[in-house]
Write a protein that holds these residues in place. Structure first.
Motif, PDB file in Angstrom:
ATOM      1  N   PHE A  42      -9.028  -7.064  -6.081  1.00 33.56           N
ATOM      2  CA  PHE A  42      -9.115  -7.275  -5.017  1.00 33.56           C
ATOM      3  C   PHE A  42      -9.592  -6.001  -3.781  1.00 33.56           C
ATOM      4  CE2 PHE A  42      -5.776  -8.197  -8.023  1.00 33.56           C
ATOM      5  CZ  PHE A  42      -5.097  -9.573  -7.617  1.00 33.56           C
ATOM      6  N   LEU A  43      -9.822  -6.856  -2.167  1.00 30.21           N
ATOM      7  CA  LEU A  43      -9.563  -6.301  -1.370  1.00 30.21           C
ATOM      8  C   LEU A  43      -9.203  -5.984  -0.326  1.00 30.21           C
ATOM      9  CD1 LEU A  43     -13.262  -8.532   0.009  1.00 30.21           C
ATOM     10  CD2 LEU A  43     -13.277  -6.340  -1.071  1.00 30.21           C
ATOM     11  N   ASN A  44      -7.536  -6.570  -0.691  1.00 33.60           N
ATOM     12  CA  ASN A  44      -6.402  -6.478  -0.099  1.00 33.60           C
ATOM     13  C   ASN A  44      -5.275  -6.912  -0.865  1.00 33.60           C
ATOM     14  OD1 ASN A  44      -4.913  -5.828   2.243  1.00 33.60           O
ATOM     15  ND2 ASN A  44      -5.314  -7.885   2.933  1.00 33.60           N
TER      16      ASN A  44
ATOM     17  N   ARG B  22      -1.262 -11.137   2.584  1.00 33.28           N
ATOM     18  CA  ARG B  22      -1.965 -11.549   2.099  1.00 33.28           C
ATOM     19  C   ARG B  22      -3.081 -10.987   0.568  1.00 33.28           C
ATOM     20  NH1 ARG B  22      -2.483  -9.080   6.186  1.00 33.28           N
ATOM     21  NH2 ARG B  22      -1.966 -10.759   7.527  1.00 33.28           N
ATOM     22  N   THR B  23      -3.582 -11.645   0.067  1.00 32.87           N
ATOM     23  CA  THR B  23      -3.678 -10.895  -0.914  1.00 32.87           C
ATOM     24  C   THR B  23      -5.440 -11.539  -0.908  1.00 32.87           C
ATOM     25  OG1 THR B  23      -3.485 -12.266  -2.790  1.00 32.87           O
ATOM     26  CG2 THR B  23      -2.562  -9.367  -2.883  1.00 32.87           C
ATOM     27  N   VAL B  24      -6.768 -10.466  -0.935  1.00 31.57           N
ATOM     28  CA  VAL B  24      -7.912 -11.089  -1.269  1.00 31.57           C
ATOM     29  C   VAL B  24      -8.561 -10.502  -2.189  1.00 31.57           C
ATOM     30  CG1 VAL B  24     -10.067 -11.345  -0.298  1.00 31.57           C
ATOM     31  CG2 VAL B  24      -7.975 -10.597   1.288  1.00 31.57           C
ATOM     32  N   ARG B  25      -8.875 -11.336  -3.566  1.00 33.15           N
ATOM     33  CA  ARG B  25      -9.483 -11.405  -4.648  1.00 33.15           C
ATOM     34  C   ARG B  25     -10.127 -11.569  -4.970  1.00 33.15           C
ATOM     35  NH1 ARG B  25      -6.347 -14.905  -8.240  1.00 33.15           N
ATOM     36  NH2 ARG B  25      -8.256 -16.805  -7.687  1.00 33.15           N
TER      37      ARG B  25
ATOM     38  N   ILE C  89      -8.073 -15.950  -1.176  1.00 36.33           N
ATOM     39  CA  ILE C  89      -7.103 -15.443   0.426  1.00 36.33           C
ATOM     40  C   ILE C  89      -5.299 -15.967  -0.398  1.00 36.33           C
ATOM     41  CG2 ILE C  89      -6.483 -15.310   2.207  1.00 36.33           C
ATOM     42  CD1 ILE C  89      -9.155 -15.122   3.192  1.00 36.33           C
ATOM     43  N   LYS C  90      -4.781 -14.909  -1.058  1.00 41.95           N
ATOM     44  CA  LYS C  90      -3.138 -15.878  -0.773  1.00 41.95           C
ATOM     45  C   LYS C  90      -2.359 -15.317  -0.295  1.00 41.95           C
ATOM     46  CE  LYS C  90      -3.784 -16.701  -6.382  1.00 41.95           C
ATOM     47  NZ  LYS C  90      -2.546 -16.485  -7.493  1.00 41.95           N
ATOM     48  N   GLY C  91      -1.530 -15.631   0.226  1.00 43.24           N
ATOM     49  CA  GLY C  91      -0.611 -15.731   1.328  1.00 43.24           C
ATOM     50  C   GLY C  91       0.418 -15.020   1.087  1.00 43.24           C
TER      51      GLY C  91
ATOM     52  N   PHE D  34       0.425 -19.819   0.052  1.00 39.60           N
ATOM     53  CA  PHE D  34      -1.357 -20.661   0.024  1.00 39.60           C
ATOM     54  C   PHE D  34      -1.795 -19.569  -0.093  1.00 39.60           C
ATOM     55  CE2 PHE D  34      -4.867 -19.332   2.759  1.00 39.60           C
ATOM     56  CZ  PHE D  34      -4.905 -20.698   3.218  1.00 39.60           C
ATOM     57  N   GLU D  35      -2.966 -20.378  -0.169  1.00 37.05           N
ATOM     58  CA  GLU D  35      -4.102 -20.251  -1.349  1.00 37.05           C
ATOM     59  C   GLU D  35      -4.907 -20.807  -0.589  1.00 37.05           C
ATOM     60  OE1 GLU D  35      -4.721 -19.464  -5.674  1.00 37.05           O
ATOM     61  OE2 GLU D  35      -4.630 -21.430  -5.749  1.00 37.05           O
ATOM     62  N   TRP D  36      -6.199 -20.297  -0.219  1.00 32.41           N
ATOM     63  CA  TRP D  36      -7.483 -20.531  -0.117  1.00 32.41           C
ATOM     64  C   TRP D  36      -8.631 -19.594  -0.973  1.00 32.41           C
ATOM     65  CZ3 TRP D  36     -12.171 -17.388   1.323  1.00 32.41           C
ATOM     66  CH2 TRP D  36     -13.207 -19.191   2.147  1.00 32.41           C
ATOM     67  N   GLU D  37      -9.280 -20.368  -1.779  1.00 30.00           N
ATOM     68  CA  GLU D  37     -10.737 -20.167  -3.103  1.00 30.00           C
ATOM     69  C   GLU D  37     -11.787 -20.901  -2.501  1.00 30.00           C
ATOM     70  OE1 GLU D  37      -9.408 -18.543  -6.521  1.00 30.00           O
ATOM     71  OE2 GLU D  37     -10.494 -20.763  -7.351  1.00 30.00           O
ATOM     72  N   LYS D  38     -12.919 -20.294  -2.790  1.00 25.17           N
ATOM     73  CA  LYS D  38     -14.058 -20.635  -2.500  1.00 25.17           C
ATOM     74  C   LYS D  38     -15.625 -20.153  -3.227  1.00 25.17           C
ATOM     75  CE  LYS D  38     -14.286 -23.463   1.094  1.00 25.17           C
ATOM     76  NZ  LYS D  38     -13.685 -24.732   1.240  1.00 25.17           N
ATOM     77  N   PRO D  39     -15.943 -21.299  -4.281  1.00 19.06           N
ATOM     78  CA  PRO D  39     -17.096 -20.353  -5.310  1.00 19.06           C
ATOM     79  C   PRO D  39     -18.166 -19.269  -3.627  1.00 19.06           C
ATOM     80  CG  PRO D  39     -17.723 -22.688  -4.778  1.00 19.06           C
ATOM     81  CD  PRO D  39     -16.191 -22.070  -3.632  1.00 19.06           C
TER      82      PRO D  39
END
Length: 155
Positions: A29-31, A36-39, A51-53, A63-68
């Motif tokens: 985890f970056l944050n 918010r978490t950045v995985r 990124i999850k809210g 909220f969840e945003w994911e990119k390869p």
């Protein structure tokens, strides 16, 4: 981009007998702030940034945003992550119209097995296999971001 998910402890390893797929996962985890978490995740031969809210009041939706991303990029980003990583094996089990993902944790979280099921809405019914134990949805101790900071073996 809203993730609707319920989490359960797993009461036996019977799920392994019906799993259609298993994949090794390493993540950091970056944050890990509650807002918010950045995985960074390497899952088999793929990698992702997510990124999850913050969760809603029920703990089911957020909220969840994911990119390869490229695996090589993920390996470099893992070096920048906060202390504490997550290592687990993910099993996928078909249950009615849903897929239950069961995570068997290793390292400092050895002994913890959690099942997750994604739903279309918070009240959607689903089949519950007999190895599905106590629900822990909304209990932040079971969030991977928190397990990276306060591992299960230290509870």
């Amino acid at each position: 981009m809203i993730e609707i998910e319920r989490k359960f402890l797993v009461s036996s390893e019977a799920f392994k007998n019906v799993a259609q797929k298993s994949t090794r996962i390493i993540q950091g985890f970056l944050n890990t702030t509650p807002e918010r978490t950045v995985r960074i995740r390497i899952k088999g031969d793929s990698a992702f940034i997510t990124i999850k809210g913050i969760s809603n009041s029920s703990g089911i939706s957020r909220f969840e945003w994911e990119k390869p991303i490229e695996v090589e990029e993920a390996e470099q980003l893992l070096l920048l992550c906060e202390p504490g990583s997550i290592e687990k094996m993910r099993y996928e089990i078909k249950s009615g119209d849903h897929t239950i993902e069961v995570d068997e944790f290793f390292g400092d979280n050895q002994g913890l097995i959690i099942a997750e099921i994604e739903l279309r809405d918070e009240n959607e019914p689903f089949l519950k296999p007999n190895w599905l134990g106590k629900e822990v949805t909304g209990d932040s101790r079971y969030y991977n971001s928190q397990l990276s900071k306060k591992p299960y073996t230290l509870w």
